[in-house]
Design a protein around this motif. Structure first.
Motif, PDB file in Angstrom:
ATOM      1  N   ALA A 108      -7.914  29.352   8.449  1.00 33.92           N
ATOM      2  CA  ALA A 108      -8.528  28.025   8.547  1.00 33.92           C
ATOM      3  C   ALA A 108      -7.711  26.985   7.782  1.00 33.92           C
ATOM      4  O   ALA A 108      -7.509  25.859   8.264  1.00 33.92           O
ATOM      5  CB  ALA A 108      -9.956  28.079   8.005  1.00 33.92           C
ATOM      6  N   ALA A 109      -7.244  27.340   6.620  1.00 34.42           N
ATOM      7  CA  ALA A 109      -6.425  26.408   5.843  1.00 34.42           C
ATOM      8  C   ALA A 109      -5.121  26.089   6.568  1.00 34.42           C
ATOM      9  O   ALA A 109      -4.657  24.937   6.581  1.00 34.42           O
ATOM     10  CB  ALA A 109      -6.141  26.992   4.462  1.00 34.42           C
ATOM     11  N   ALA A 110      -4.518  27.114   7.188  1.00 33.44           N
ATOM     12  CA  ALA A 110      -3.277  26.886   7.922  1.00 33.44           C
ATOM     13  C   ALA A 110      -3.513  25.980   9.133  1.00 33.44           C
ATOM     14  O   ALA A 110      -2.701  25.087   9.431  1.00 33.44           O
ATOM     15  CB  ALA A 110      -2.675  28.221   8.360  1.00 33.44           C
ATOM     16  N   SER A 111      -4.638  26.176   9.852  1.00 30.64           N
ATOM     17  CA  SER A 111      -4.953  25.334  11.003  1.00 30.64           C
ATOM     18  C   SER A 111      -5.181  23.889  10.569  1.00 30.64           C
ATOM     19  O   SER A 111      -4.730  22.940  11.226  1.00 30.64           O
ATOM     20  CB  SER A 111      -6.194  25.870  11.716  1.00 30.64           C
TER      21      SER A 111
ATOM     22  N   ASP B 285      -1.391  16.422   3.155  1.00 31.57           N
ATOM     23  CA  ASP B 285      -0.586  17.515   3.707  1.00 31.57           C
ATOM     24  C   ASP B 285      -0.058  18.409   2.590  1.00 31.57           C
ATOM     25  O   ASP B 285      -0.054  19.638   2.711  1.00 31.57           O
ATOM     26  CB  ASP B 285       0.574  16.944   4.530  1.00 31.57           C
ATOM     27  N   SER B 286       0.365  17.811   1.492  1.00 30.52           N
ATOM     28  CA  SER B 286       0.841  18.612   0.359  1.00 30.52           C
ATOM     29  C   SER B 286      -0.308  19.446  -0.226  1.00 30.52           C
ATOM     30  O   SER B 286      -0.133  20.627  -0.563  1.00 30.52           O
ATOM     31  CB  SER B 286       1.427  17.697  -0.717  1.00 30.52           C
ATOM     32  N   GLY B 287      -1.522  18.835  -0.361  1.00 29.13           N
ATOM     33  CA  GLY B 287      -2.667  19.566  -0.875  1.00 29.13           C
ATOM     34  C   GLY B 287      -3.063  20.707   0.043  1.00 29.13           C
ATOM     35  O   GLY B 287      -3.406  21.812  -0.415  1.00 29.13           O
ATOM     36  N   LEU B 288      -3.011  20.497   1.352  1.00 29.70           N
ATOM     37  CA  LEU B 288      -3.354  21.556   2.292  1.00 29.70           C
ATOM     38  C   LEU B 288      -2.341  22.695   2.242  1.00 29.70           C
ATOM     39  O   LEU B 288      -2.704  23.869   2.397  1.00 29.70           O
ATOM     40  CB  LEU B 288      -3.438  20.985   3.717  1.00 29.70           C
ATOM     41  N   ALA B 289      -1.093  22.372   2.005  1.00 31.05           N
ATOM     42  CA  ALA B 289      -0.089  23.426   1.856  1.00 31.05           C
ATOM     43  C   ALA B 289      -0.394  24.286   0.637  1.00 31.05           C
ATOM     44  O   ALA B 289      -0.254  25.524   0.670  1.00 31.05           O
ATOM     45  CB  ALA B 289       1.305  22.799   1.746  1.00 31.05           C
TER      46      ALA B 289
ATOM     47  N   GLN C  19      -3.386  24.740  -0.569  1.00 31.74           N
ATOM     48  CA  GLN C  19      -4.553  25.550  -0.228  1.00 31.74           C
ATOM     49  C   GLN C  19      -4.176  26.764   0.616  1.00 31.74           C
ATOM     50  O   GLN C  19      -4.720  27.863   0.436  1.00 31.74           O
ATOM     51  CB  GLN C  19      -5.568  24.692   0.540  1.00 31.74           C
ATOM     52  N   VAL C  20      -3.214  26.578   1.526  1.00 32.89           N
ATOM     53  CA  VAL C  20      -2.768  27.712   2.336  1.00 32.89           C
ATOM     54  C   VAL C  20      -2.143  28.774   1.441  1.00 32.89           C
ATOM     55  O   VAL C  20      -2.379  29.989   1.606  1.00 32.89           O
ATOM     56  CB  VAL C  20      -1.775  27.234   3.412  1.00 32.89           C
ATOM     57  N   ALA C  21      -1.348  28.334   0.463  1.00 30.01           N
ATOM     58  CA  ALA C  21      -0.738  29.286  -0.470  1.00 30.01           C
ATOM     59  C   ALA C  21      -1.808  30.006  -1.294  1.00 30.01           C
ATOM     60  O   ALA C  21      -1.737  31.223  -1.526  1.00 30.01           O
ATOM     61  CB  ALA C  21       0.247  28.564  -1.378  1.00 30.01           C
ATOM     62  N   ALA C  22      -2.828  29.257  -1.749  1.00 29.74           N
ATOM     63  CA  ALA C  22      -3.912  29.874  -2.534  1.00 29.74           C
ATOM     64  C   ALA C  22      -4.682  30.879  -1.692  1.00 29.74           C
ATOM     65  O   ALA C  22      -5.030  31.984  -2.166  1.00 29.74           O
ATOM     66  CB  ALA C  22      -4.844  28.793  -3.068  1.00 29.74           C
ATOM     67  N   ARG C  23      -4.947  30.519  -0.423  1.00 26.29           N
ATOM     68  CA  ARG C  23      -5.657  31.462   0.448  1.00 26.29           C
ATOM     69  C   ARG C  23      -4.805  32.698   0.728  1.00 26.29           C
ATOM     70  O   ARG C  23      -5.336  33.819   0.855  1.00 26.29           O
ATOM     71  CB  ARG C  23      -6.026  30.772   1.768  1.00 26.29           C
TER      72      ARG C  23
END
Length: 388
Positions: free
Chosen positions: A215-218, A133-137, A139-143
């Protein structure tokens, strides 16, 4: 006058003797005294009966149709398994918690080890989801940054296109007067076309960056739903695995069958080597210290009987020297005939009225039971004091 018959050597003859007045008066006086004594006896007996009924019979009801009972505890296994040990025999007294039977616990131990491993795997998966979950967050910031960068490039490409349009329009205006060469006009037109292409490319990049961010946010929301409002310990997957572990632990504990109550073992039906199945009765435990008496009184005796009235009891086992005391607890919901397999009435209409008996539950004094133990089924004589 009195007739007297004599027999002498086969000859019969009759003589007559006259009764004197004094003898006749004595005889009649004796008869009168006998009748008076008989009448006095009847009066005395009637008085004694009425006195007995008023003093004793109206205050007490008794029956010898009474038997000792108890809520017998059936010992049944809750898990299946081969019997490896039986520690009790019939007539043996046991305490609550004493070991009665041991089952082979090999399968139960393996099931517990498997459940423990599944619990640890579930905990690791949940920790991995938390870390993801932390990594996906991130990724959302990077996107999001990529989308912002694409938006900046798009703005730059729009500015380049506007500049190229202006240069082209200016050169086209000067080309009519011959102030601009054809080559220069061609270069301006090529620059305009390149700027247009760069703008379309920037728009595509911005759309791609927006799609990647969405997609990253989903993906982050889907991952967060697995751990939302929970910790590793309270996560549903971990809780389910822990419940399976606890069930396996309980099943292991149930391979040791213990006594549920204090009492005496009876009707033991289990042997070593037998495979016990859940629900099969292995033995019974009779809680003799919680025995009671069911007294079957006639229905005509129950008009004054009420719960709470004192009761005096005698057992055929100990005789009249041992007296028990108790109290009426309540009445059965029906007579014995009401629950009989064969009813008193039949389909032909034939019926004979019989005085019914209703079971009355009597609680006994535990201290007296401890001093003089009783067994289920023993006969009792019961007397209820209905004056209270």
């Amino acid at each position: 006058m009195t007739k007297i018959t004599h027999v002498v050597e086969h000859d019969v003859y009759t003589t007559t003797e006259e009764e004197s007045p004094a003898e006749e008066v004595a005889r009649k006086g004796k008869r009168k005294r006998l009748f008076l004594a008989l009448g006095a006896s009847v009066v005395v007996l009637g008085g004694l009966y009425f006195a007995y009924d008023a003093i004793f019979a109206s205050r007490y009801v008794s029956t010898d149709n009474a038997y000792v009972g108890a809520d017998v505890a059936q010992v049944t296994p809750l898990v299946a398994g081969p019997v490896v040990e039986v520690t009790v025999q019939d007539t043996q007294a046991v305490k609550r918690g004493d070991v009665l039977v041991r089952l082979d616990d090999t399968d139960a131990r393996l099931a517990l080890a498997e459940a423990e491993a599944a619990l640890q795997a579930a905990e690791r998966r949940v920790r991995g989801i938390v870390a993801t979950d932390s990594g996906l967050a991130s990724q959302v910031a990077a996107r999001g940054a990529e989308r912002a960068q694409a938006a900046a490039r798009l703005a730059s490409r729009k500015a380049d296109l506007d500049k190229a349009r202006i240069d082209l329009e200016r050169r086209e205006a000067l080309a009519a007067s011959g102030s601009v060469s054809g080559e220069e006009l061609t270069s301006a037109r090529n620059a305009f076309n390149i700027a247009s292409a760069n703008l379309r490319s920037a728009e595509a990049e911005q759309a791609l960056a927006a799609a990647n961010q969405s997609a990253a946010a989903s993906q982050q929301r889907a991952n967060s739903a697995l751990i939302e409002h929970s910790t590793v310990d309270t996560n549903p997957e971990v809780a389910a695995a822990r419940a399976r572990r606890d069930r396996a632990k309980v099943d292991l504990e149930r391979t040791v069958i213990r006594a549920a109550v204090d009492g005496v073992v009876t009707r033991r039906q289990v042997q070593v080597g037998q495979r016990a199945q859940p629900g099969t009765v292995l033995m019974m435990i009779v809680p003799t210290q919680q025995a009671y008496v069911d007294a079957n009184f006639k229905e005509v005796q129950l008009a004054k009987v009420r719960p709470g009235q004192p009761v005096t009891l005698h057992s055929d086992l100990y005789g009249s020297d041992v007296e028990y005391h108790g109290k009426v607890v309540g009445f059965s919901g029906g007579t014995g005939a009401a629950f009989a397999v064969v009813p008193a009435q039949n389909a032909t209409g034939n019926w004979i009225k019989v005085v019914q008996r209703l079971p009355v539950r009597v609680a006994l004094d535990p201290k007296e039971l401890a001093q003089h133990p009783l067994r289920v089924g023993l006969s009792m004589n019961v007397t209820v004091d209905v004056s209270e």
